[in-house]
Write an enzyme that holds these catalytic residues in place. Structure first.
Site, short mmCIF file in Angstrom:
data_model
loop_
_atom_site.label_atom_id
_atom_site.label_comp_id
_atom_site.label_asym_id
_atom_site.label_seq_id
_atom_site.Cartn_x
_atom_site.Cartn_y
_atom_site.Cartn_z
N HIS A 189 6.26 -2.19 -3.27
CA HIS A 189 5.39 -3.36 -3.40
C HIS A 189 5.96 -4.63 -2.78
O HIS A 189 5.22 -5.52 -2.40
CB HIS A 189 4.95 -3.54 -4.86
CG HIS A 189 3.88 -2.56 -5.20
ND1 HIS A 189 4.17 -1.35 -5.78
CD2 HIS A 189 2.55 -2.56 -4.94
CE1 HIS A 189 3.04 -0.67 -5.90
NE2 HIS A 189 2.05 -1.37 -5.41
N GLU A 431 -5.35 9.02 -6.28
CA GLU A 431 -3.92 8.88 -5.99
C GLU A 431 -3.16 10.11 -6.48
O GLU A 431 -2.01 10.31 -6.15
CB GLU A 431 -3.34 7.67 -6.72
CG GLU A 431 -4.03 6.39 -6.39
CD GLU A 431 -3.54 5.23 -7.24
OE1 GLU A 431 -2.63 4.54 -6.80
OE2 GLU A 431 -4.08 5.04 -8.35
N ASP A 455 0.46 6.41 -3.23
CA ASP A 455 0.86 7.30 -4.32
C ASP A 455 0.49 8.75 -4.01
O ASP A 455 1.27 9.66 -4.31
CB ASP A 455 0.22 6.87 -5.64
CG ASP A 455 0.98 5.71 -6.27
OD1 ASP A 455 2.22 5.75 -6.26
OD2 ASP A 455 0.34 4.77 -6.76
N CYS A 502 -7.39 2.71 0.45
CA CYS A 502 -6.70 1.42 0.34
C CYS A 502 -5.19 1.58 0.38
O CYS A 502 -4.46 0.63 0.20
CB CYS A 502 -7.14 0.70 -0.93
SG CYS A 502 -6.80 1.64 -2.42
C1 PEP Z 1 -1.86 3.44 -3.45
O1 PEP Z 1 -1.22 4.09 -4.28
O2 PEP Z 1 -2.15 3.87 -2.31
C2 PEP Z 1 -2.32 2.09 -3.75
C3 PEP Z 1 -3.10 1.44 -2.94
O3 PEP Z 1 -1.88 1.52 -4.91
P1 PEP Z 1 -0.43 0.86 -5.08
O4 PEP Z 1 0.20 0.78 -3.70
O5 PEP Z 1 -0.61 -0.48 -5.68
O6 PEP Z 1 0.25 1.84 -5.96
MG MG Z 2 -1.08 3.43 -6.31
#
Ligand code: PEP
Ligand code: MG
Length: 572
Positions: A189, A431, A455, A502
């Site tokens: 993140h 995910e 994920d 996403c």
């Molecule tokens: C993902 O897991 O692809 C996602 C968009 O969520 P995060 O990166 O916040 O886990």
């Molecule tokens: Mg995720």
């Protein structure tokens, strides 16, 4: 000159001095003292300096991230002035004739243990505050530097073992030209936030902290993943040129800002952005985003000392919706856990946090927290084009439970006289491989899917997304991943629903032609990836890419896929 190769995490080139951001060594020895008054004096000096530092950080945070994020520092300042904490430290110095370090540490620990074990959230939050604040005071007493990214006031590149998302949120773009870390991957993140802040970053260099020193020059190439410590004059010139080329390239991309995203034969796909805060919307609009495909609401909960209220959340969600006008905004409900912690919830440490108590699992159990968010979202829905999705769904039952809570809160709000939009699509993130495998069953009940490949890849390949040692297994183009994605898109379309993505893969140059061919409807990515993606898509034929679908899906390795895609798209 030292050259390191890491993982390119946020594009752009930074050339500046090293600013090491490392946890200070706060070890001390307990000593008997002759003059306790001197120790009390030292304690008060350390408290005063810490207070003035915290004031500055609070001001800075207020300016860069807004009042709510600055609030945590108000809580810290209160601790520093609290006689119920300070007095016992002074007493300990005087009655036991010990040095200020020992009195501070022992007293603080006594309170922390006491509060931490209370069955009262407010007191547990105080334990976290005391813990944070005593570290700062201890650093003062020991005369060691306590690194504060928010206090940096000259151009630097941050060098750290790792950066937490909240460290990243505090970075001041004016001075922090880039960052580089030992650990982490492209989808950790901190890397994701670097992209929304548009700060060049290279992560996972393995040993940049041991290979660089404070104030030495460093080059961070967030496009290629190269990091050069103590570069030669020629290298500095070379990278200044690369920096200028990158700026020029950005200007080229910018020409497509108000153009639609269409393929060479005129098919439209939706290019939307991932955001973490209402402030990110500006970047989305500047980069020609057609909507928000993922609003990671957890950042509203982080870097604070307590849960955000319904009103605070309502303001944040309404602000995003209003700024985006009639463009779609997909808001993801709280996804805490994994690499995103909430100190004030005081969750127990877990062996495998990414496989543990996180996201929807926590929200369904702590529905007191979840309902507040759902209410805020529903109330904000009248201000724009809101869609809601739930993270980390593993079973149909979880989706149904979450949806039922949403419906219940909607009913409550209407009864209370609030207005709620009648037109909110409710979807889920894909995910967890289990959901991709039986996507067809889910597709009957959801309004849309958003594939979270960050994920999905780590769970499918059993390779931690944060661990650079296994990053070779973190393979977006592995046919196993592509088959799962295809399954999800086909399932959605069979039930007349739409499928978006996403995860970071949606903005990836090699993945885009494949995803286009698989029929992905919506691509959600870091705002800065939108214009390069739009440029790329305009030169691609969806029909042609779709004709390669079966061939790609039946390949055996990621390398074959990459080679094939490059060959087919090279001349475009
Ligand atoms: C993902 O897991 O692809 C996602 C968009 O969520 P995060 O990166 O916040 O886990
Ligand atoms: Mg995720």
């Amino acid at each position: 000159m030292t050259h390191l190769q890491g993982i390119a995490a946020s594009s752009g080139i930074a050339i500046a001095k090293v600013y090491p951001l490392e946890a200070p060594d706060l070890s001390y020895s307990k000593e008997k003292v002759e003059q306790p008054e001197t120790e009390v004096e030292r304690l008060h000096q350390a408290l005063e300096v810490s207070k003035s530092e915290l004031e500055k950080i609070k001001e800075h945070t207020k300016k860069s991230l807004g009042d709510e994020h600055a609030e945590i520092f108000s809580a810290h300042l209160l601790v520093l002035s609290d006689p119920e904490l300070i007095k016992p430290i002074e007493d300990k110095i005087k009655t036991e004739n010990v040095n200020a370090e020992a009195a501070l540490d022992e007293t603080a620990n006594m309170f922390i243990d006491l509060f931490k074990n209370m069955d009262n959230e407010y007191m547990r939050e105080r334990a976290a505050d005391i813990q944070d604040v005593t570290k700062r005071v201890m650093a003062q007493l020991l005369n060691v530097t306590f690194p504060d990214p928010a206090l940096i006031n000259e151009e630097v590149v941050i060098v750290a073992d790792d950066l937490t998302p909240s460290d990243t949120a505090q970075l001041n773009k004016q001075f922090v030209k880039g960052f580089t870390t030992d650990i982490g991957g492209r989808t950790s993140h901190s890397a994701i936030m670097a992209r929304s802040l548009e700060i060049p970053a290279v992560v996972g260099t393995k040993n940049i902290t041991s290979q660089s020193e404070k104030d030495s020059m460093i080059i961070v190439d967030g496009i290629s993943g190269d990091v050069i410590v103590n570069p030669t004059d020629e290298q500095i010139e070379e990278y200044k040129q690369k920096q200028a080329d990158f700026e020029k390239q950005k200007q080229e991309w910018a020409k497509l800002k108000d153009e639609p995203t269409v393929t060479s034969e005129g098919d439209h796909v939706e290019l939307v952005a991932n955001i973490g805060t209402p402030d990110d919307v500006e970047g989305v609009l500047e980069n020609g985003g057609e909507g928000v495909g993922l609003y990671r609401t957890e950042f509203l909960y982080m870097g604070k000392s307590q849960l955000p209220t319904e009103e605070e959340q309502f303001d944040a969600y309404s602000s995003v919706l209003k700024q985006m006008g009639d463009k779609p905004v997909v808001v993801r409900t709280l996804d805490i856990g994994g690499d995103k912690e909430l100190s004030y919830l005081d969750l127990p440490d877990e062996m495998n946090p990414f496989l543990g108590y996180r996201a929807i699992r926590l929200c369904l159990e702590r529905d007191d927290i979840f309902r507040v968010q759902l209410r805020a979202l529903l109330r904000a829905s009248v201000h724009g084009n809101l869609k809601i999705m739930f993270p980390m769904i593993a079973t149909l039952d979880e989706f149904r439970q979450a949806k039922a809570l949403l419906d219940e809160e909607k009913e409550n709000l209407v009864k209370e006289g609030h207005q709620v939009s009648d037109d909110i699509e409710v979807g889920m993130m894909v995910e967890i491989p289990a959901t991709a495998v039986i996507a067809r069953q889910f597709a009957k009940e959801v309004d849309f899917f958003s594939i979270g490949t960050n994920d999905l890849i780590q769970y499918t390949m059993a390779a931690d997304r944060m661990n650079e040692r296994v990053s070779y297994l973190y393979q977006p183009y592995n046919p196993a991943i592509l088959n799962l994605i295809n399954n999800v898109i086909e399932a959605a379309h069979a039930e007349g629903k739409w499928a978006g993505m996403c995860g970071e893969m949606a903005g990836d140059e090699i993945a885009i032609p494949i995803l286009l061919g698989l029929g992905l409807d919506e691509f959600s990515m870091s705002a800065t990836s939108i214009l390069p993606a739009r440029t790329q898509i305009r030169d691609l034929s969806k029909k042609e890419m779709a004709s390669y679908k079966e061939e790609i899906l039946s390949m055996g390795t990621a390398e074959e896929v990459v080679e094939f895609v490059k060959e087919k798209t090279q001349s475009k």
